[in-house]
Design a protein around this motif. Sequence first.
Motif, PDB file in Angstrom:
ATOM      1  N   MET A   1       7.524   2.542   1.622  1.00 38.72           N
ATOM      2  CA  MET A   1       7.684   3.003   0.236  1.00 38.72           C
ATOM      3  C   MET A   1       8.681   4.159   0.135  1.00 38.72           C
ATOM      4  O   MET A   1       8.873   4.902   1.078  1.00 38.72           O
ATOM      5  CB  MET A   1       6.332   3.491  -0.291  1.00 38.72           C
ATOM      6  N   ASN A  24      16.249  -3.887   1.477  1.00 32.90           N
ATOM      7  CA  ASN A  24      15.874  -4.640   0.283  1.00 32.90           C
ATOM      8  C   ASN A  24      17.095  -5.184  -0.444  1.00 32.90           C
ATOM      9  O   ASN A  24      17.041  -6.259  -1.027  1.00 32.90           O
ATOM     10  CB  ASN A  24      15.035  -3.761  -0.648  1.00 32.90           C
ATOM     11  N   THR A  27      17.999  -8.407   1.005  1.00 34.35           N
ATOM     12  CA  THR A  27      17.116  -9.476   0.519  1.00 34.35           C
ATOM     13  C   THR A  27      17.570  -9.967  -0.852  1.00 34.35           C
ATOM     14  O   THR A  27      17.667 -11.169  -1.101  1.00 34.35           O
ATOM     15  CB  THR A  27      15.663  -8.963   0.407  1.00 34.35           C
ATOM     16  N   ALA A  41       9.365 -11.717  -9.679  1.00 34.04           N
ATOM     17  CA  ALA A  41       8.605 -10.608  -9.091  1.00 34.04           C
ATOM     18  C   ALA A  41       8.094  -9.600 -10.123  1.00 34.04           C
ATOM     19  O   ALA A  41       7.010  -9.061  -9.987  1.00 34.04           O
ATOM     20  CB  ALA A  41       9.465  -9.890  -8.058  1.00 34.04           C
ATOM     21  N   TYR A 304      12.869  -2.719  -8.167  1.00 30.91           N
ATOM     22  CA  TYR A 304      11.717  -3.299  -7.481  1.00 30.91           C
ATOM     23  C   TYR A 304      10.947  -2.235  -6.708  1.00 30.91           C
ATOM     24  O   TYR A 304       9.721  -2.110  -6.826  1.00 30.91           O
ATOM     25  CB  TYR A 304      12.211  -4.407  -6.549  1.00 30.91           C
ATOM     26  N   LEU A 305      11.670  -1.424  -5.939  1.00 27.54           N
ATOM     27  CA  LEU A 305      11.004  -0.422  -5.101  1.00 27.54           C
ATOM     28  C   LEU A 305      10.337   0.671  -5.929  1.00 27.54           C
ATOM     29  O   LEU A 305       9.245   1.117  -5.609  1.00 27.54           O
ATOM     30  CB  LEU A 305      12.007   0.221  -4.133  1.00 27.54           C
ATOM     31  N   GLN A 311       3.231   1.588  -8.594  1.00 26.83           N
ATOM     32  CA  GLN A 311       2.005   0.811  -8.579  1.00 26.83           C
ATOM     33  C   GLN A 311       1.051   1.319  -7.501  1.00 26.83           C
ATOM     34  O   GLN A 311      -0.132   1.486  -7.727  1.00 26.83           O
ATOM     35  CB  GLN A 311       2.344  -0.663  -8.309  1.00 26.83           C
ATOM     36  N   GLU A 315      -2.859   2.792  -7.691  1.00 23.65           N
ATOM     37  CA  GLU A 315      -3.990   2.236  -6.960  1.00 23.65           C
ATOM     38  C   GLU A 315      -4.739   3.315  -6.205  1.00 23.65           C
ATOM     39  O   GLU A 315      -5.948   3.311  -6.128  1.00 23.65           O
ATOM     40  CB  GLU A 315      -3.517   1.145  -6.000  1.00 23.65           C
TER      41      GLU A 315
ATOM     42  N   SER B  70       7.307 -13.470  -1.301  1.00 21.94           N
ATOM     43  CA  SER B  70       6.726 -12.264  -1.924  1.00 21.94           C
ATOM     44  C   SER B  70       7.039 -12.124  -3.414  1.00 21.94           C
ATOM     45  O   SER B  70       6.222 -11.612  -4.161  1.00 21.94           O
ATOM     46  CB  SER B  70       7.117 -10.982  -1.195  1.00 21.94           C
ATOM     47  N   PHE B  71       8.223 -12.583  -3.847  1.00 21.32           N
ATOM     48  CA  PHE B  71       8.550 -12.426  -5.276  1.00 21.32           C
ATOM     49  C   PHE B  71       7.814 -13.431  -6.154  1.00 21.32           C
ATOM     50  O   PHE B  71       7.868 -13.337  -7.368  1.00 21.32           O
ATOM     51  CB  PHE B  71      10.047 -12.613  -5.498  1.00 21.32           C
ATOM     52  N   THR B  76       1.892 -10.247  -7.426  1.00 18.48           N
ATOM     53  CA  THR B  76       3.002  -9.369  -7.029  1.00 18.48           C
ATOM     54  C   THR B  76       2.822  -7.973  -7.589  1.00 18.48           C
ATOM     55  O   THR B  76       3.019  -6.979  -6.902  1.00 18.48           O
ATOM     56  CB  THR B  76       4.357  -9.842  -7.598  1.00 18.48           C
ATOM     57  N   ILE B  77       2.479  -7.900  -8.860  1.00 15.23           N
ATOM     58  CA  ILE B  77       2.418  -6.608  -9.513  1.00 15.23           C
ATOM     59  C   ILE B  77       1.348  -5.730  -8.859  1.00 15.23           C
ATOM     60  O   ILE B  77       1.515  -4.531  -8.731  1.00 15.23           O
ATOM     61  CB  ILE B  77       2.151  -6.795 -11.022  1.00 15.23           C
ATOM     62  N   LYS B  78       0.268  -6.347  -8.400  1.00 18.98           N
ATOM     63  CA  LYS B  78      -0.783  -5.550  -7.760  1.00 18.98           C
ATOM     64  C   LYS B  78      -0.428  -5.210  -6.328  1.00 18.98           C
ATOM     65  O   LYS B  78      -0.861  -4.219  -5.793  1.00 18.98           O
ATOM     66  CB  LYS B  78      -2.107  -6.328  -7.771  1.00 18.98           C
ATOM     67  N   ARG B  79       0.337  -6.096  -5.680  1.00 17.57           N
ATOM     68  CA  ARG B  79       0.557  -5.884  -4.254  1.00 17.57           C
ATOM     69  C   ARG B  79       2.031  -5.805  -3.914  1.00 17.57           C
ATOM     70  O   ARG B  79       2.445  -6.252  -2.873  1.00 17.57           O
ATOM     71  CB  ARG B  79      -0.060  -7.023  -3.443  1.00 17.57           C
ATOM     72  N   LEU B  80       2.824  -5.244  -4.837  1.00 16.66           N
ATOM     73  CA  LEU B  80       4.249  -5.117  -4.561  1.00 16.66           C
ATOM     74  C   LEU B  80       4.452  -4.480  -3.205  1.00 16.66           C
ATOM     75  O   LEU B  80       3.845  -3.484  -2.886  1.00 16.66           O
ATOM     76  CB  LEU B  80       4.913  -4.218  -5.617  1.00 16.66           C
ATOM     77  N   LYS B  81       5.254  -5.074  -2.400  1.00 20.59           N
ATOM     78  CA  LYS B  81       5.584  -4.430  -1.130  1.00 20.59           C
ATOM     79  C   LYS B  81       7.068  -4.621  -0.908  1.00 20.59           C
ATOM     80  O   LYS B  81       7.658  -5.578  -1.391  1.00 20.59           O
ATOM     81  CB  LYS B  81       4.776  -5.040   0.001  1.00 20.59           C
ATOM     82  N   PRO B  82       7.678  -3.697  -0.172  1.00 21.41           N
ATOM     83  CA  PRO B  82       9.098  -3.835   0.067  1.00 21.41           C
ATOM     84  C   PRO B  82       9.379  -5.160   0.765  1.00 21.41           C
ATOM     85  O   PRO B  82       8.719  -5.503   1.733  1.00 21.41           O
ATOM     86  CB  PRO B  82       9.411  -2.667   1.000  1.00 21.41           C
ATOM     87  N   ALA B  83      10.312  -5.886   0.233  1.00 16.75           N
ATOM     88  CA  ALA B  83      10.638  -7.171   0.831  1.00 16.75           C
ATOM     89  C   ALA B  83      11.654  -6.959   1.930  1.00 16.75           C
ATOM     90  O   ALA B  83      12.655  -6.317   1.726  1.00 16.75           O
ATOM     91  CB  ALA B  83      11.211  -8.082  -0.229  1.00 16.75           C
ATOM     92  N   VAL B  84      11.394  -7.431   3.100  1.00 17.87           N
ATOM     93  CA  VAL B  84      12.417  -7.355   4.127  1.00 17.87           C
ATOM     94  C   VAL B  84      12.718  -8.734   4.704  1.00 17.87           C
ATOM     95  O   VAL B  84      13.748  -8.948   5.303  1.00 17.87           O
ATOM     96  CB  VAL B  84      12.058  -6.392   5.279  1.00 17.87           C
TER      97      VAL B  84
END
Lengths: 318, 178
Positions: A1, A24, A27, A41, A304-305, A311, A315, B70-71, B76-84
């Motif tokens: 993050m 990213n 990607t 997304a 996106y990031l 988010q 949480e 992932s997208f 997604t909105i709850k578990r957004l994580k950086p996509a690599v």
Amino acid sequence: MLSVKNIIDTENLTVADVNLIMENTATFSEVLSRDFKKVPALRGKTVLNMFFESSTRTKNSFEIAAKRLGADTVNFSASGSSLNKGESIIDTVKTLQSMIVDLAIIRHSDSGAINYISSKINIPVINAGDGKHQHPTQALLDLFTIGESFAEFKNLKVAIVGDILNSRVARSNICLFKKMGMDVTLVSAPMLMPVNMDCFNVKIASCIDDVIEETDVLYMLRMQFERQEKKYYPSIREYNSFFSLDKKRFMKMKEKSIIMHPGPVNRGIEISEEVMENEDEFIERIKINRQVTNGLAVRMALIYLLLASDQLEKEYVH
Amino acid sequence: MADNFVLLNDKDIERIIKRISHEIIERNRGSENLVFIGIHKRGVPLAERIAANIAEMENKVIKTGKLDISFYRDDTIKRLKPAVAITDIPFNIDNTNVILVDDVLFTGRTIRSALNALMDFGRPGSIQLVVLIDRGHRELPVRADYVGKNIPTALNESIEVRLYETDKKDMVTINVKR
């Protein structure tokens, strides 16, 4: 993050942040190469585009980036808004925030304005350029473009040429390039340089010919006539003789070197018509259009990031 | 009972991949028009192994691709994580028979996302699903066409798949969360 909640400048980004953004971006660059260039997304999120200053590439780039992520976009432009009725900027921003948007992208002609606005609202903010201060997304897309041409950033020789004084792009880029270990030289005349140059801690040259043969990345800045309250340079001919890239200088450059410019190019001032219209094999080394394409991918990555970090924080709170 | 129990070792996994390779050729009457797409991350090496087997048996080049979903997740909105992970499908999937490969089939949501993602790439003639482990507990009407092993599980158990390409060894274990 990301370690930051807003993208205001390149100074506050850590090297880890920058690397995450670059990964990213790669990607999203792949997503943009598909036939169907959109991913869902950020479906259901809304991105606010606020431009208090004119823009073609940055504004459209952000809007397309948000749309390709599946987010909705709202465009605000200063002319025709209630600013004309005397509403303050903060009130305007808060009004739009009350329409439940998730992220704001803001450009303003005053240095520091974005930092101020971001302190007054509680959604992530991306600085799309503030006065002479910073333009962080430009610096990040430039870095990504350099990364496409060179194996590593460390010790790359970068020359930033032209109107440093009025350039927010220069301020963002110097900081980011140095952070990634590049060897930065500024090429400019004293009247186009800020007064206190020591704070940049970079090398300085007074003519493009001093550096042209050893430079890996030649970064030409736009002469910002709209920000120059007075005439800083005697004539375009004199500027050309010290700072412009023409065919003769181009031919002196290293074989693998690249040319960049944040756009829009003043043809015949920073770069000669002859080089811009170059149709031969060297065209690959002029990255101006590639920068624009990469801008989309970088902006997708940042939106996106930022929404991802936002988010996660929510949480943890609940 | 131990917390970790080995369900499959490297030999078991090798046999399963061979068997599934044969099943795919049998069902499709050869390898004409077949392309393999692995779902990140452990579907990718599985897809490559099956494709390599079939390439050897049929003596021709089999196309493989990678898909990162992932997208496309519904959370997604709850578990957004950086996509690599990078999606890499270097061929047109229109009218091909896509063999989609993943390591574990659980709720079915990953497969739903993968189907949506694939539809954005084109219009395949058909899509068939390969999974190494089917652990049950479906939340969507999804089933696999080729299953390595059916393992009925409890919800407090987890299945861990390790593959040489990603984890330096081939092994599937079942772990109980206490």
